[in-house]
Design a protein around this motif. Structure first.
Motif, PDB file in Angstrom:
ATOM      1  N   THR A  65       0.520  -5.747   6.657  1.00 30.95           N
ATOM      2  CA  THR A  65      -0.165  -5.470   5.385  1.00 30.95           C
ATOM      3  C   THR A  65      -1.411  -6.348   5.261  1.00 30.95           C
ATOM      4  O   THR A  65      -2.311  -6.032   4.492  1.00 30.95           O
ATOM      5  CB  THR A  65       0.752  -5.710   4.168  1.00 30.95           C
ATOM      6  OG1 THR A  65       1.228  -7.048   4.186  1.00 30.95           O
ATOM      7  CG2 THR A  65       1.940  -4.749   4.177  1.00 30.95           C
ATOM      8  N   LYS A 110       6.006   1.004   2.569  1.00 23.58           N
ATOM      9  CA  LYS A 110       4.565   0.980   2.883  1.00 23.58           C
ATOM     10  C   LYS A 110       3.741   1.687   1.823  1.00 23.58           C
ATOM     11  O   LYS A 110       2.603   1.280   1.538  1.00 23.58           O
ATOM     12  CB  LYS A 110       4.322   1.627   4.247  1.00 23.58           C
ATOM     13  CG  LYS A 110       4.737   0.754   5.423  1.00 23.58           C
ATOM     14  CD  LYS A 110       4.412   1.460   6.730  1.00 23.58           C
ATOM     15  CE  LYS A 110       4.704   0.565   7.916  1.00 23.58           C
ATOM     16  NZ  LYS A 110       4.451   1.279   9.186  1.00 23.58           N
ATOM     17  N   ASN A 118       3.224  -0.966  -0.630  1.00 21.94           N
ATOM     18  CA  ASN A 118       2.710  -2.292  -0.254  1.00 21.94           C
ATOM     19  C   ASN A 118       1.605  -2.325   0.787  1.00 21.94           C
ATOM     20  O   ASN A 118       1.045  -3.393   1.045  1.00 21.94           O
ATOM     21  CB  ASN A 118       3.879  -3.152   0.242  1.00 21.94           C
ATOM     22  CG  ASN A 118       4.843  -3.490  -0.871  1.00 21.94           C
ATOM     23  OD1 ASN A 118       4.485  -4.174  -1.822  1.00 21.94           O
ATOM     24  ND2 ASN A 118       6.057  -2.969  -0.768  1.00 21.94           N
ATOM     25  N   LEU A 119       1.327  -1.207   1.429  1.00 19.38           N
ATOM     26  CA  LEU A 119       0.260  -1.208   2.430  1.00 19.38           C
ATOM     27  C   LEU A 119      -1.022  -0.718   1.749  1.00 19.38           C
ATOM     28  O   LEU A 119      -1.187   0.474   1.515  1.00 19.38           O
ATOM     29  CB  LEU A 119       0.651  -0.313   3.609  1.00 19.38           C
ATOM     30  CG  LEU A 119      -0.232  -0.356   4.856  1.00 19.38           C
ATOM     31  CD1 LEU A 119      -0.334  -1.759   5.433  1.00 19.38           C
ATOM     32  CD2 LEU A 119       0.327   0.572   5.939  1.00 19.38           C
TER      33      LEU A 119
END
Lengths: 304, 153
Positions: free
Chosen positions: A133, A179, A182-183
């Motif tokens: 990330t 993801k 959070n990505l």
């Protein structure tokens, strides 16, 4: 809380399998990124600077590496260090250029796919113990340089150890949902016009992954970006990781600390940070100054 | 009646923790250890100040500071590190149990510091580059010991 959440994930998978499968599908590299990777001729020397700034050796060097070991020992990326967490214990894999046990058989696009999107050559999601990330913000040029440097590293035949992670976290496909949350494509802090501050932001937010320890995490292990670098409990055990920048430290103090390990009071870094200094002492002095400038700039507008 | 009892309970709750803290002074061994660390920091401040160009290079002052560090390292008396003075066992201590689990390694780390300080005594007065190199050697030893044997804050 985690149990309930895990239950929620399982139910979602049953009820809406199709949607889940679509949502959790590992992303591919964009044509633009692939083009940039192939257009850039990798420079191993520049790649070494990326290697130290990104701190690869802190997690992937052998667990018995002596403090203060020479750089050629830090460059043996045999893996094996353990990272206990609320979700299980992760073991850093062998990422040396060994073809059988490391990543010697990879291509540059596969290497970039792993760093930028946390996806393995087999198309599986990596656990975010691997800080993709952060690395997702790295430029294709830096990744191509790093890959060129990788080819100069020694191969090591230590087999990687499987992670000790229980269900449902052992179900990697579910990481696709993680993801989605959070990505991020964008930085945690607003862009800077000043070139030094922008460089510092890149070094901290794209390569250095300072936030992995210095920013608190939510119940599913995602960084709380509204508490950026605000300090956090130590994942490795007791104690607390301090907020950045440390109170009362000037930019000069921070740069001197990253170079020498000495605090302004002439105490020395201990714990995990001592190892970070081993990397930071090897990057260029203007880069340390840029990191310091960025951190001090956060003081005027902490937690955007 | 109930009101008096709860008032008494409240008063006790407020006073007792204070008493408990007052009853646990810092162990003299821990105090002595902290005093040594302060003397290191005081003298490293001179060498570090010159190395980082916070102050002018002064060979005599540098040699004086390195000599002091050497002597402080020689005062690492074993009796300052008795068992039972690890983190959690006594107030203000951040000493990790690893010290007593691996005493030979701990003692070797102390000796390595003495050796680097002894060599610094002879070299920091030569020129600024020598001082910087010597400080790097001392710093490596500070850091190596802290990362293995001291709990991070």
């Amino acid at each position: 809380m985690i149990g309930r959440l895990a239950g929620g994930v399982a139910v979602l998978a049953v009820l809406a399998g199709g949607a889940f499968w679509m949502l959790t599908r590992p992303a591919s590299l964009s044509d633009e990124t692939l083009a940039a990777l192939s257009a850039h001729e990798g420079d191993a020397q520049a790649g070494e600077a990326v290697f130290w700034a990104a701190g690869c050796a802190s997690c992937h060097s052998a667990p018995d590496l002596a403090p203060g070991a020479a750089p050629e020992h830090r460059m043996v990326l045999a893996g094996g260090r353990s990272f206990p967490s609320d979700f299980g214990t992760f073991y850093a894999p062998n990422i040396s250029p060994d073809v059988e046990h490391g990543i010697g058989g990879w291509t540059l696009p596969q290497f970039a796919h792993a760093l930028l999107q946390g996806v393995s050559p087999e198309g599986a999601h990596y656990y975010p113990a691997f800080p993709y990330t952060t690395y997702t913000h790295a430029t294709p040029e830096d990744i191509a340089d790093l890959w060129a440097f990788w080819q100069t590293l020694p191969a090591d035949a230590t087999p990687s150890r499987a992670h000790d992670v229980g269900f449902p976290f052992s179900f990697r496909r579910g990481l696709g949902l993680w993801k989605l949350l959070n990505l991020h494509d964008d930085y945690a802090t607003p862009a800077f016009d000043d070139a030094e501050l922008a460089r510092g932001q890149y070094l901290v937010e794209a390569l250095g992954h300072c936030a992995e320890c210095h920013t608190p995490r939510d119940a599913i292990g995602g960084l709380e970006r509204d508490q950026w670098l605000a300090g956090a409990p130590n994942p490795a055990g007791q104690g607390r990781i301090p907020a950045l920048p440390p109170e009362g430290w000037t930019a000069f103090d921070i740069a001197a600390y990253l170079e020498s390990g000495f605090t302004p009071e002439f105490d020395t870094a201990g714990g995990e940070m001592a190892d970070v200094i081993e990397n930071m002492s090897r990057i260029a002095a203007p880069d340390r100054a840029a990191i310091a400038a960025y951190l001090v700039a956060l003081r005027s507008s902490p937690n955007p | 009646m109930f009101r008096y009892l709860s008032a008494a309970a409240l008063a006790a709750a407020m006073v007792l923790p204070t008493l408990a803290q007052a009853e646990e002074p810092t162990d003299p061994n821990v105090n002595a250890r902290h005093a040594l660390m302060q003397l290191y920091a005081y003298n490293l401040g001179v060498l570090g100040g010159m190395a980082q160009a916070r102050m002018d290079y002064d060979p005599e002052l540098a040699t004086e500071a390195a000599t002091a560090i050497y002597h402080v390292s020689m005062a690492h008396a074993d009796r300052m590190w008795p068992e039972g003075t690890e983190v959690g066992a006594t107030a203000d201590s951040r000493a990790l149990p690893a010290i007593w689990e691996n005493r030979a390694e701990f003692d070797a780390a102390a000796q390595a510091l003495t050796a680097s300080a002894e060599s610094a005594m002879g070299s920091v007065g030569t020129d600024l580059a020598s001082l910087q190199a010597a400080l790097g050697g001392i710093g490596q030893n500070c850091s190596a010991c802290h990362r293995t044997f001291r709990q991070p804050e």
